[in-house]
Write a protein that holds these residues in place. Structure first.
Motif, mmCIF file in Angstrom:
data_model
loop_
_atom_site.group_PDB
_atom_site.id
_atom_site.type_symbol
_atom_site.label_atom_id
_atom_site.label_comp_id
_atom_site.label_asym_id
_atom_site.label_seq_id
_atom_site.Cartn_x
_atom_site.Cartn_y
_atom_site.Cartn_z
ATOM 1 N N GLY A 133 0.799 -1.214 0.000
ATOM 2 C CA GLY A 133 0.000 0.000 0.000
ATOM 3 C C GLY A 133 0.825 1.254 0.000
ATOM 4 O O GLY A 133 0.291 2.368 0.102
ATOM 5 N N ILE A 134 2.133 1.114 -0.109
ATOM 6 C CA ILE A 134 3.035 2.260 -0.138
ATOM 7 C C ILE A 134 3.094 2.808 -1.555
ATOM 8 O O ILE A 134 3.193 2.061 -2.528
ATOM 9 N N LYS A 135 3.025 4.146 -1.657
ATOM 10 C CA LYS A 135 3.076 4.773 -2.970
ATOM 11 C C LYS A 135 4.539 4.969 -3.388
ATOM 12 O O LYS A 135 5.384 5.372 -2.582
ATOM 13 N N VAL A 136 4.820 4.673 -4.671
ATOM 14 C CA VAL A 136 6.170 4.811 -5.207
ATOM 15 C C VAL A 136 6.167 5.913 -6.251
ATOM 16 O O VAL A 136 5.345 5.894 -7.188
ATOM 17 N N VAL A 137 7.077 6.885 -6.108
ATOM 18 C CA VAL A 137 7.140 8.069 -6.963
ATOM 19 C C VAL A 137 8.387 7.989 -7.845
ATOM 20 O O VAL A 137 9.482 7.671 -7.362
ATOM 21 N N LEU A 138 8.206 8.277 -9.137
ATOM 22 C CA LEU A 138 9.350 8.398 -10.044
ATOM 23 C C LEU A 138 9.864 9.822 -9.955
ATOM 24 O O LEU A 138 9.221 10.768 -10.422
ATOM 25 N N ASP A 139 11.028 9.995 -9.326
ATOM 26 C CA ASP A 139 11.589 11.323 -9.076
ATOM 27 C C ASP A 139 12.357 11.818 -10.290
ATOM 28 O O ASP A 139 12.825 11.033 -11.132
ATOM 29 N N ASP A 140 12.490 13.157 -10.382
ATOM 30 C CA ASP A 140 13.281 13.816 -11.445
ATOM 31 C C ASP A 140 12.825 13.382 -12.826
ATOM 32 O O ASP A 140 13.637 13.166 -13.737
ATOM 33 N N PHE A 141 11.523 13.265 -13.026
ATOM 34 C CA PHE A 141 11.013 12.803 -14.314
ATOM 35 C C PHE A 141 11.378 13.804 -15.410
ATOM 36 O O PHE A 141 11.267 15.013 -15.247
ATOM 37 N N GLY A 142 11.821 13.248 -16.544
ATOM 38 C CA GLY A 142 12.173 14.071 -17.692
ATOM 39 C C GLY A 142 13.654 14.292 -17.866
ATOM 40 O O GLY A 142 14.102 14.747 -18.910
ATOM 41 N N THR A 143 14.460 13.926 -16.833
ATOM 42 C CA THR A 143 15.901 14.170 -16.934
ATOM 43 C C THR A 143 16.658 12.913 -17.313
ATOM 44 O O THR A 143 17.840 12.968 -17.616
ATOM 45 N N GLY A 144 16.046 11.758 -17.266
ATOM 46 C CA GLY A 144 16.745 10.496 -17.508
ATOM 47 C C GLY A 144 16.784 10.124 -18.967
ATOM 48 O O GLY A 144 16.266 10.822 -19.836
ATOM 49 N N TYR A 145 17.374 8.942 -19.220
ATOM 50 C CA TYR A 145 17.537 8.476 -20.588
ATOM 51 C C TYR A 145 16.362 7.621 -21.053
ATOM 52 O O TYR A 145 16.125 7.478 -22.226
ATOM 53 N N ALA A 146 15.648 7.017 -20.123
ATOM 54 C CA ALA A 146 14.593 6.088 -20.543
ATOM 55 C C ALA A 146 13.408 6.154 -19.593
ATOM 56 O O ALA A 146 12.814 5.152 -19.233
ATOM 57 N N SER A 147 13.042 7.355 -19.191
ATOM 58 C CA SER A 147 11.997 7.488 -18.198
ATOM 59 C C SER A 147 10.670 6.934 -18.691
ATOM 60 O O SER A 147 9.865 6.432 -17.911
ATOM 61 N N LEU A 148 10.385 7.066 -19.981
ATOM 62 C CA LEU A 148 9.108 6.574 -20.503
ATOM 63 C C LEU A 148 8.975 5.076 -20.360
ATOM 64 O O LEU A 148 7.902 4.562 -20.053
ATOM 65 N N ILE A 163 6.868 20.624 -22.497
ATOM 66 C CA ILE A 163 7.313 19.402 -21.831
ATOM 67 C C ILE A 163 6.500 19.164 -20.561
ATOM 68 O O ILE A 163 6.021 18.055 -20.308
ATOM 69 N N VAL A 164 6.330 20.217 -19.749
ATOM 70 C CA VAL A 164 5.602 20.066 -18.489
ATOM 71 C C VAL A 164 4.136 19.738 -18.756
ATOM 72 O O VAL A 164 3.558 18.838 -18.123
ATOM 73 N N GLN A 165 3.510 20.458 -19.711
ATOM 74 C CA GLN A 165 2.098 20.191 -20.021
ATOM 75 C C GLN A 165 1.907 18.778 -20.535
ATOM 76 O O GLN A 165 0.971 18.068 -20.128
ATOM 77 N N THR A 166 2.796 18.336 -21.410
ATOM 78 C CA THR A 166 2.703 16.975 -21.959
ATOM 79 C C THR A 166 2.867 15.935 -20.862
ATOM 80 O O THR A 166 2.169 14.916 -20.834
ATOM 81 N N SER A 167 3.793 16.180 -19.937
ATOM 82 C CA SER A 167 4.011 15.244 -18.837
ATOM 83 C C SER A 167 2.782 15.135 -17.947
ATOM 84 O O SER A 167 2.396 14.048 -17.509
ATOM 85 N N ILE A 168 2.140 16.297 -17.683
ATOM 86 C CA ILE A 168 0.943 16.289 -16.842
ATOM 87 C C ILE A 168 -0.182 15.516 -17.529
ATOM 88 O O ILE A 168 -0.835 14.660 -16.906
ATOM 89 N N ASP A 169 -0.392 15.795 -18.807
ATOM 90 C CA ASP A 169 -1.467 15.110 -19.545
ATOM 91 C C ASP A 169 -1.202 13.615 -19.611
ATOM 92 O O ASP A 169 -2.124 12.798 -19.432
ATOM 93 N N MET A 170 0.062 13.248 -19.896
ATOM 94 C CA MET A 170 0.384 11.831 -19.993
ATOM 95 C C MET A 170 0.181 11.125 -18.657
ATOM 96 O O MET A 170 -0.365 10.018 -18.592
ATOM 97 N N ALA A 171 0.589 11.760 -17.559
ATOM 98 C CA ALA A 171 0.424 11.159 -16.238
ATOM 99 C C ALA A 171 -1.049 10.929 -15.922
ATOM 100 O O ALA A 171 -1.436 9.871 -15.400
ATOM 101 N N HIS A 172 -1.867 11.937 -16.217
ATOM 102 C CA HIS A 172 -3.299 11.789 -15.936
ATOM 103 C C HIS A 172 -3.917 10.680 -16.765
ATOM 104 O O HIS A 172 -4.780 9.929 -16.259
ATOM 105 N N GLN A 173 -3.494 10.559 -18.031
ATOM 106 C CA GLN A 173 -4.041 9.496 -18.871
ATOM 107 C C GLN A 173 -3.600 8.117 -18.384
ATOM 108 O O GLN A 173 -4.277 7.120 -18.646
#
Length: 846
Positions: A733-748, A778-788
């Motif tokens: 039941g612990i939530k796991v967060v992907l930190d520093d999204f957008g800075t890595g090589y294969a975050s998607l 980039i930020v808007q796309t990330s927000i939309d993608m996360a919500h979807q």
């Protein structure tokens, strides 16, 4: 030469002179008994005759009744040989003095099997019969070791001694007659020499055994084998072995004397091979040596069963091969400059001379004398001493070579960090200035991926040679090795890093100018097989000042090198200040702080952008001790990772976060979440998910209020372990967060493979969000993608109200940054939650 060294050398010479004085005194007290036989000291006249019985069938009566069989000549003219035959020797004695004479007849061959002596009167009537020899039973040790008889010759009388020699092998038996006094002198001299020989050899064996246990070099065991076999052989030949070994052993050695000769030869060749290190070379000479060793071993074993008269000539043939083989081995090493082998070469001179004298004396080529009789013993004694000196010289050479390898890199032969440290400590002891200058070939590790290691070492040596030449023109750089003629100023620290020490007290800018001039003259291009490599260099400077910590000094130099990468001039200085040394001591204090709860968690709030309410916070580690205020948390975490206490630190953070979650619930904040950061190092904790579950149970903290933020380094290093961990945490039941999204090589790809509940956009996209259309996309796309993907999203780094409003328009879920609050200690954070005044004003038009 220094005066102190000269004094020690003078003392050594004086000791050597004193030792020779002792030897000379001892030698003057050892008479040569063969000069004092009875015919030279009293009116006793001797006549000699002999007969060789080749059939071995003649009896005493046959010989005594057929005087025409005898050859009247001195015993020195007897043609001794290894052929199995009996020798009958007649010795007529006439005492012309007016006194009775006590006579001792000495038969100087303790290896004879059977010696039968008949003492006759003037009418050839047997007065007494004596039985000697190592095949005879119930003799005394004295009779075995020194075959002899005692008898009385009355005044004006004649007697005859008839000696029958029946032996296999060496049959020559020198016979000398002495008065009692001269025979005692003989025993005294002979025993003295035996004692010196046995004592020196046994002490040498014990000493080399100690060396073996200390150095673990097999050559010492081989040397001990040679000493013991030589002791056995000479104990057989001269007879003193009866006093070294049990009687049964010595008699056995006597009967197998050729085996002892093979043992001496075997260990001689084995020592020669190993001492000269042919067992390391594995060349054809080593193969030749091994073949001859096998041959000697086989023939030595066969000699247990072959008669001595057959085995002896065969051994002399093998002995010739031994000399040839050893000559080849020694000659090759001398040509290759094996300078430390000189004592070993000298040791062969007495061995060869002594080994030649003994068989020549035994076969009658050289006249028998006390000196020739003991020549081989003295030769072995000299050889043992010289071989011991050779071993000592070898140890000295190996120590010098070990020291060379310890202070030089194996591949480039340049001085290494050990020598740099020695020079640093020497300069520190003289209270001289010590500024470390590091010069690095840029991207050398990347170059190593396209060139071979040999080409890399060649490049380093080429640069080092040019750099050394440049440093020679600058007198401020210290010589790191003063014992060498070239006095190098440069050390190779591997990975394309060179080091030198400036001893001049000066401003760092001046030193930077000097070093910039030095590297400006270094090669900018280097060609390898048609490829022209472009070379650049960076410089790091570290001044020690009052510190005598070499590791710290060197570490700061590497930090300066790292800083120099981002500079235009590629030169950086890491000056010493009062910063705490990042070392084991600091790690120990950090570990103690963990165990005694001296650390603290600060909390930076995360704001719900819909209602501007605090919904959670990120836990950030702090060390509130004033002593360590100037150390960044990133440095502490790095230190914890390097010293292995990162896992202990992480578990402390998780437990403290769970405690604070419970306190927040008790304070009325029942849905307040806390986020804890996890790195790749934390994944090494055994059963991490189970330990987290136990902590939650221990403190009765709801699992859904605990979040873990994972950085991309964790994904890159341990993907398989991480997939399992994320699944286990989600199951709890612990939530796991992907930190520093957008800075890595294969975050998607991570979004597909892992069960994340939230994304966190890195602050690098947020600082200039208002004025940067690309970042807005980039930020808007990330927000939309996360919500979807049914993921919530948090944006960090919010510092202005404009960014806050823009994120609300983009439908971001949560925001975090200095606009809302900096990270706060827990008590202040509780007060912040109670007021939240600043948050109420976020949507104000003011």
């Amino acid at each position: 030469m220094e005066l102190r060294t000269l004094r020690y050398h003078s003392l050594a010479v004086a000791i050597l002179i004193f030792i020779f004085f002792i030897i000379n005194t001892l030698a003057s007290n050892l008479v040569v008994p063969t000069r004092y036989t009875i015919d030279k000291t009293s009116p006793m006249y001797l006549d000699h005759a002999y007969y060789i019985d080749k059939t071995k069938n003649k009896t005493f009566d046959d010989i005594i009744t057929q005087p025409d069989l005898l050859t009247y000549a001195h015993f020195s003219e007897i043609p001794w040989s290894f052929t199995q035959q009996n020798y009958w020797l007649f010795l007529d004695l006439e005492n012309k003095s007016q006194k009775n004479q006590k006579v001792v007849a000495h038969f100087d061959n303790p290896m004879a099997d059977h010696l039968t002596i008949y003492r006759l009167d003037e009418n050839n009537q047997i007065l007494q019969t004596y039985k000697l020899g190592d095949r005879e039973k119930k003799l005394t040790l004295f009779q075995y070791s020194v075959p002899h008889i005692n008898f009385l010759m009355e005044q004006k009388s004649t007697q005859r001694l008839v000696i029958k020699i029946d032996t296999v092998g060496i049959s020559k038996t020198p016979i000398n007659l002495y008065r009692d006094k001269e025979f005692l002198d003989l025993m005294r001299s002979q025993t003295g020499i035996w004692g010196i020989f046995a004592g020196v050899l046994l002490m040498a064996a014990l000493y080399n055994l100690v060396l073996y246990f200390g150095i673990k070099d097999r050559v010492y065991l081989v040397y001990i084998g040679y000493i013991i076999s030589a002791l056995i052989l000479m104990g057989i030949v001269l007879g003193f072995g009866f006093y070294l070994w049990p009687l049964e052993w010595q008699l056995f050695f006597h009967h197998k004397v050729i085996v002892s000769n093979y043992a001496v030869s075997f260990f001689t060749l084995a020592f020669c091979t190993m001492f000269l290190r042919y067992h390391k070379d594995k060349c054809w000479r080593y193969t030749m040596s091994k073949a001859l060793l096998y041959l000697m071993f086989i023939l030595g074993v066969a000699s247990f069963f072959i008669p001595e008269n057959i085995a002896a000539p065969l051994f002399f043939c093998v002995l010739a091969l031994l000399y040839v083989a050893c000559s080849i081995l020694i000659y090759k090493k001398l040509r290759s400059g094996f300078r430390w082998a000189k004592f070993y070469v000298f040791s062969w001179v007495p061995l060869i001379l002594g080994a030649l004298i003994q068989p020549l004396e035994l076969t009658g080529v050289i006249d028998y004398s006390f000196t020739s009789r003991h020549a081989f013993l003295v030769a072995i004694l000299c050889e043992i001493v010289l071989m011991a000196m050779a071993l000592a010289d070898r140890v000295r050479y190996q120590r010098e070579r070990a020291l060379y390898h310890a202070t030089h890199t194996q591949q480039t032969k340049l001085l290494n960090s050990s020598k740099l440290k020695q020079a640093f400590m020497a300069l520190q002891s003289q209270n001289r200035s010590t500024t470390l200058c590091l010069i690095k070939i840029c991207h050398f590790n990347s170059l190593n991926t396209i060139i071979t290691s040999t080409q890399g070492y060649t490049l380093i040596k080429h640069i080092a040679e040019r750099l050394e030449n440049e440093l020679m023109h600058e007198r401020e750089f210290a010589n790191l090795e003063t014992d060498l003629n070239n006095s190098p100023r440069l050390a190779d620290l591997n990975s394309g890093v060179f080091a030198c020490i400036s001893t001049k007290t000066q401003n760092s800018d001046i030193l930077k100018t000097v070093l910039a001039k030095v590297i400006s003259n270094l090669p900018k291009q280097y060609e390898i097989k048609g490829l022209s490599l472009q070379l650049n260099y960076t410089i790091g400077i570290s001044s020690a000042n009052q510190s005598n910590d070499f590791e710290y000094w060197l570490k700061r130099g590497y930090l300066a090198l790292k800083d120099a990468k981002g500079r235009v001039d590629r030169v950086a200085s890491s000056a010493v200040n009062n910063n705490i040394i990042m070392d084991v001591s600091l790690a120990a204090h950090l570990q103690k702080a963990i165990k005694t709860n001296q650390l603290a968690l600060y909390y930076q709030p995360q704001i719900n952008l819909v209602n501007n309410q605090v919904t959670g916070a990120e836990a950030l580690l702090r060390w509130p001790d004033p002593t360590y205020n100037n150390i960044s948390i990133e440095e502490l975490i790095t230190l914890a990772e390097h010293t292995g206490i990162i896992n202990e630190l992480t578990l402390w953070v998780i437990e403290q976060a769970c405690k604070d979650i419970v306190e927040l619930i008790n304070s009325g904040h029942k849905e307040h979440t806390i986020s804890v950061n996890l790195s790749a190092k934390n994944l090494a904790i055994n059963n991490l998910a189970e330990k987290i579950e136990n902590i939650l149970i221990k403190h009765q903290a709801p699992a859904h209020l605990l979040k873990f933020e994972l950085t991309e380094s964790a994904f890159v290093e341990s993907q398989n372990v991480l997939i399992k961990l994320v699944d286990e945490l989600s199951a709890l039941g612990i939530k796991v967060v992907l930190d520093d999204f957008g800075t890595g090589y294969a975050s998607l790809s991570y979004l597909v493979n892992y069960h994340f509940s939230e994304l966190k956009i890195d602050k690098s996209f947020v600082f200039d969000l208002v004025n940067n259309p690309a970042h807005q996309v980039i930020v808007q796309t990330s927000i939309d993608m996360a919500h979807q993907l049914n993921l919530s999203i948090t944006v960090e780094g919010v510092e202005t109200q404009e960014i806050h409003q823009l994120l609300k328009q983009m439908n971001a879920d949560r925001a975090q940054g200095y606009l809302y609050a900096k990270a706060l200690p827990y008590p202040e954070y509780i007060n912040f939650l109670k007021s939240q005044y600043s948050l109420k004003m976020l949507d104000s038009s003011f």
